[in-house]
Design a protein around this motif. Sequence first.
Motif, PDB file in Angstrom:
ATOM      1  N   MET A 101       0.860  -1.171   0.000  1.00  0.00           N
ATOM      2  CA  MET A 101       0.000   0.000   0.000  1.00  0.00           C
ATOM      3  C   MET A 101       0.901   1.227   0.000  1.00  0.00           C
ATOM      4  SD  MET A 101      -1.776  -0.417   3.758  1.00  0.00           S
ATOM      5  CE  MET A 101      -2.245  -2.113   3.893  1.00  0.00           C
ATOM      6  N   TYR A 102       0.377   2.351  -0.453  1.00  0.00           N
ATOM      7  CA  TYR A 102       1.179   3.574  -0.496  1.00  0.00           C
ATOM      8  C   TYR A 102       0.526   4.659   0.350  1.00  0.00           C
ATOM      9  CZ  TYR A 102       3.669   1.563  -4.486  1.00  0.00           C
ATOM     10  OH  TYR A 102       4.428   0.751  -5.306  1.00  0.00           O
ATOM     11  N   LEU A 103       1.351   5.245   1.215  1.00  0.00           N
ATOM     12  CA  LEU A 103       0.905   6.399   2.005  1.00  0.00           C
ATOM     13  C   LEU A 103       1.563   7.644   1.414  1.00  0.00           C
ATOM     14  CD1 LEU A 103      -0.593   7.436   4.554  1.00  0.00           C
ATOM     15  CD2 LEU A 103       1.509   7.024   5.837  1.00  0.00           C
ATOM     16  N   CYS A 110      -2.981  14.079   3.209  1.00  0.00           N
ATOM     17  CA  CYS A 110      -2.430  12.754   3.488  1.00  0.00           C
ATOM     18  C   CYS A 110      -3.407  11.706   2.980  1.00  0.00           C
ATOM     19  CB  CYS A 110      -2.236  12.621   5.004  1.00  0.00           C
ATOM     20  SG  CYS A 110      -1.467  11.085   5.491  1.00  0.00           S
ATOM     21  N   MET A 111      -2.927  10.832   2.136  1.00  0.00           N
ATOM     22  CA  MET A 111      -3.820   9.792   1.607  1.00  0.00           C
ATOM     23  C   MET A 111      -3.138   8.427   1.610  1.00  0.00           C
ATOM     24  SD  MET A 111      -3.924   9.855  -2.498  1.00  0.00           S
ATOM     25  CE  MET A 111      -3.844   8.087  -2.572  1.00  0.00           C
ATOM     26  N   LEU A 112      -3.947   7.420   1.847  1.00  0.00           N
ATOM     27  CA  LEU A 112      -3.459   6.046   1.823  1.00  0.00           C
ATOM     28  C   LEU A 112      -4.210   5.278   0.749  1.00  0.00           C
ATOM     29  CD1 LEU A 112      -1.753   3.748   3.135  1.00  0.00           C
ATOM     30  CD2 LEU A 112      -3.712   3.302   4.632  1.00  0.00           C
ATOM     31  N   TYR A 113      -3.453   4.690  -0.178  1.00  0.00           N
ATOM     32  CA  TYR A 113      -4.045   3.821  -1.197  1.00  0.00           C
ATOM     33  C   TYR A 113      -3.643   2.394  -0.845  1.00  0.00           C
ATOM     34  CZ  TYR A 113      -5.675   2.229  -5.744  1.00  0.00           C
ATOM     35  OH  TYR A 113      -6.359   1.591  -6.742  1.00  0.00           O
ATOM     36  N   THR A 114      -4.599   1.593  -0.424  1.00  0.00           N
ATOM     37  CA  THR A 114      -4.229   0.265   0.094  1.00  0.00           C
ATOM     38  C   THR A 114      -3.906  -0.726  -1.012  1.00  0.00           C
ATOM     39  OG1 THR A 114      -6.479  -0.637   0.087  1.00  0.00           O
ATOM     40  CG2 THR A 114      -5.778   0.575   2.070  1.00  0.00           C
ATOM     41  N   ILE A 144      -7.757  10.952   3.244  1.00  0.00           N
ATOM     42  CA  ILE A 144      -8.559  10.037   2.429  1.00  0.00           C
ATOM     43  C   ILE A 144      -7.934   8.647   2.386  1.00  0.00           C
ATOM     44  CG2 ILE A 144      -7.536  10.862   0.260  1.00  0.00           C
ATOM     45  CD1 ILE A 144     -10.465  10.333  -0.905  1.00  0.00           C
ATOM     46  N   LEU A 145      -8.783   7.672   2.525  1.00  0.00           N
ATOM     47  CA  LEU A 145      -8.383   6.270   2.485  1.00  0.00           C
ATOM     48  C   LEU A 145      -9.013   5.632   1.251  1.00  0.00           C
ATOM     49  CD1 LEU A 145      -7.301   3.598   3.748  1.00  0.00           C
ATOM     50  CD2 LEU A 145      -9.454   3.475   5.032  1.00  0.00           C
ATOM     51  N   TYR A 146      -8.158   5.196   0.325  1.00  0.00           N
ATOM     52  CA  TYR A 146      -8.625   4.389  -0.804  1.00  0.00           C
ATOM     53  C   TYR A 146      -8.475   2.936  -0.380  1.00  0.00           C
ATOM     54  CZ  TYR A 146      -8.626   8.540  -3.722  1.00  0.00           C
ATOM     55  OH  TYR A 146      -8.886   9.768  -4.247  1.00  0.00           O
ATOM     56  N   LEU A 147      -9.593   2.251  -0.276  1.00  0.00           N
ATOM     57  CA  LEU A 147      -9.651   0.987   0.465  1.00  0.00           C
ATOM     58  C   LEU A 147     -10.009  -0.196  -0.428  1.00  0.00           C
ATOM     59  CD1 LEU A 147      -9.906  -0.361   3.387  1.00  0.00           C
ATOM     60  CD2 LEU A 147     -12.345   0.141   3.169  1.00  0.00           C
ATOM     61  N   ASP A 148      -9.376  -1.331  -0.165  1.00  0.00           N
ATOM     62  CA  ASP A 148      -9.771  -2.589  -0.811  1.00  0.00           C
ATOM     63  C   ASP A 148     -11.107  -3.027  -0.216  1.00  0.00           C
ATOM     64  OD1 ASP A 148     -10.152  -5.119  -1.792  1.00  0.00           O
ATOM     65  OD2 ASP A 148      -8.339  -5.989  -0.904  1.00  0.00           O
ATOM     66  N   ASN A 149     -12.175  -2.713  -0.909  1.00  0.00           N
ATOM     67  CA  ASN A 149     -13.516  -3.020  -0.400  1.00  0.00           C
ATOM     68  C   ASN A 149     -14.136  -4.218  -1.112  1.00  0.00           C
ATOM     69  OD1 ASN A 149     -13.540  -1.353  -2.721  1.00  0.00           O
ATOM     70  ND2 ASN A 149     -15.701  -0.941  -2.425  1.00  0.00           N
ATOM     71  N   THR A 150     -13.282  -5.099  -1.635  1.00  0.00           N
ATOM     72  CA  THR A 150     -13.778  -6.285  -2.345  1.00  0.00           C
ATOM     73  C   THR A 150     -14.848  -7.022  -1.537  1.00  0.00           C
ATOM     74  OG1 THR A 150     -11.595  -6.564  -3.330  1.00  0.00           O
ATOM     75  CG2 THR A 150     -13.062  -8.459  -3.419  1.00  0.00           C
ATOM     76  N   TYR A 151     -14.602  -7.194  -0.249  1.00  0.00           N
ATOM     77  CA  TYR A 151     -15.546  -7.940   0.594  1.00  0.00           C
ATOM     78  C   TYR A 151     -16.135  -7.044   1.674  1.00  0.00           C
ATOM     79  CZ  TYR A 151     -13.641 -12.046  -1.725  1.00  0.00           C
ATOM     80  OH  TYR A 151     -13.251 -12.973  -2.665  1.00  0.00           O
ATOM     81  N   LYS A 342     -12.185  10.559   5.069  1.00  0.00           N
ATOM     82  CA  LYS A 342     -13.018  10.132   3.950  1.00  0.00           C
ATOM     83  C   LYS A 342     -12.539   8.762   3.488  1.00  0.00           C
ATOM     84  CE  LYS A 342     -15.751  11.109   0.267  1.00  0.00           C
ATOM     85  NZ  LYS A 342     -16.465   9.853   0.515  1.00  0.00           N
ATOM     86  N   ILE A 343     -13.475   7.929   3.076  1.00  0.00           N
ATOM     87  CA  ILE A 343     -13.127   6.606   2.550  1.00  0.00           C
ATOM     88  C   ILE A 343     -13.677   6.463   1.143  1.00  0.00           C
ATOM     89  CG2 ILE A 343     -13.274   4.109   2.885  1.00  0.00           C
ATOM     90  CD1 ILE A 343     -14.075   4.614   5.766  1.00  0.00           C
ATOM     91  N   LYS A 344     -12.865   5.892   0.295  1.00  0.00           N
ATOM     92  CA  LYS A 344     -13.333   5.616  -1.061  1.00  0.00           C
ATOM     93  C   LYS A 344     -12.931   4.190  -1.396  1.00  0.00           C
ATOM     94  CE  LYS A 344     -14.775   7.140  -5.153  1.00  0.00           C
ATOM     95  NZ  LYS A 344     -16.159   7.576  -5.369  1.00  0.00           N
ATOM     96  N   GLY A 345     -13.884   3.366  -1.763  1.00  0.00           N
ATOM     97  CA  GLY A 345     -13.573   1.992  -2.162  1.00  0.00           C
ATOM     98  C   GLY A 345     -12.873   1.981  -3.508  1.00  0.00           C
ATOM     99  N   ILE A 346     -11.910   1.074  -3.672  1.00  0.00           N
ATOM    100  CA  ILE A 346     -11.253   0.984  -4.983  1.00  0.00           C
ATOM    101  C   ILE A 346     -11.998   0.017  -5.898  1.00  0.00           C
ATOM    102  CG2 ILE A 346      -9.001   1.596  -4.056  1.00  0.00           C
ATOM    103  CD1 ILE A 346      -8.137  -1.283  -4.262  1.00  0.00           C
ATOM    104  N   VAL A 347     -12.976  -0.711  -5.336  1.00  0.00           N
ATOM    105  CA  VAL A 347     -13.848  -1.558  -6.148  1.00  0.00           C
ATOM    106  C   VAL A 347     -15.252  -0.984  -6.051  1.00  0.00           C
ATOM    107  CG1 VAL A 347     -14.807  -3.872  -6.459  1.00  0.00           C
ATOM    108  CG2 VAL A 347     -12.501  -3.594  -5.533  1.00  0.00           C
ATOM    109  N   SER A 348     -15.891  -0.734  -7.173  1.00  0.00           N
ATOM    110  CA  SER A 348     -17.289  -0.325  -7.112  1.00  0.00           C
ATOM    111  C   SER A 348     -18.127  -1.392  -7.784  1.00  0.00           C
ATOM    112  CB  SER A 348     -17.492   1.025  -7.774  1.00  0.00           C
ATOM    113  OG  SER A 348     -17.147   0.940  -9.128  1.00  0.00           O
TER     114      SER A 348
END
Length: 430
Positions: A101-103, A110-114, A144-151, A342-348
Amino acid sequence: MESGMISVDKWSSGSQVYFLTHLHADHTVGLSSKWKRGLLYCSRDTARLFPTKFPDFNLSLIRVVEIGCWHSLSLVSPTSGSATTVYVMAIDANHCPGSVMYLFRGEFGCMLYTGDFRWEKSRNTFEVGRTMLLNALKNEKLDILYLDNTYCNPRFSFPSREVAAREIVDIITAHPEHDIIIGIDSLGKEDLLLYISRTLNMKIWVWPERLQVMHLLGFPDVFTTKTSLTRVRAVPRYSFSIETLECLNTVRPTIGIRPSGLPWAMKAVKANGNVFGSSRSTSGLNKSNENTDIANGSQTHEPNEDLRSVEKSHEYIYTVPYSDHLCFAEIQEFIELLRPIKIKGIVSSLSFNIDPCYFFRHLCGTKQAIWRLHQTLDNDERLEKVGTVDIKSTIPGSFSVAGRKRKKVQLVNRVSLLRKLGHGVRIADS
DNA sequence: GCGATCAGCT
DNA sequence: CACAGCTGATCGC
């Protein structure tokens, strides 16, 4: 043309630098051996594996981001046009070899892309990763958190990989006279194979390209391409089918093992018509947690560490919930730890809802005003609205986002459209 | 003829 | 259904 600063797992033009989280194909759509749009940052293991996937890639464009170290990038601000510094740290994502993941820290906040990841407390490297992340964040807020929201749904519940791996070993042990085939992809599930090898003291057959990957990654010499040395074979998932198993069984007794979180997720959907439907037991072997009120924030959700979750889906096939994506309970723990604004799923998804905002908005920092706007809407309306809140209004410097889309099968035209969208994010567009 | 994209499958 | 991926067809140069 749009201009931006940084893209993650997104390969269209217009960024100054590009980041890759891991080498799975759905994160590299648009990348090719002829890449020349800019520098590509990735982990050391990903860099090592890169030529196996892109043989003629210009390696001078690759920059290794060491895990746990801050790296600085001198870029041009898309808003002011002047020089600006961005800091980035890579943290092990525990998804597949090389996955990180990248911070990021910069004028955009500050953003985290998981990327794709797993967050298992029982894993022996868990504390290292957790501490690394918290130290990197210090006391600053995560915008902002870009999150693995697969499940990302309470119905998607499965045990840790440690537990699933033990179940797989149990299946193998219970079939001492059988050949075993395990369906895997071109990257991932190596830890499972090593665990089987160590526990049962046997070599594991892999196909030649896979053996090369094992060597590049420096795994111990337990993998072989000689069929005679072992009864356990890891085969490409695409060649793993009922037909294959039936064919093999005309020669020798053989069982197949499918390690995957997906059937459990899908079973939950199928049993209820949709993921918000009333709870119903789906099988005697698998009891998903019966929690439908997570969105109200009053309940916690513990992983099912001790359930017997093996499913025999066919005479010769065992499916085990060994998932390289985090389950819902892990998502909840991760968000509770980081408390992003803020959270944003990387899977929609078009077919069922996995929007992290729906379940976890109560854990987000300062966006109550936005959510309050939607409180009078009914559930369905709110679901649509929260997914489309424009984050440009919340982050100084502004982000532009493109998500990876899940496909819905009925609408063929829609599917081909979605395929083009792919994964990833570009940050700080002008 | 080649690479890129798409359709269809698991 | 579709994690991530393959094969084969078609498109555009």
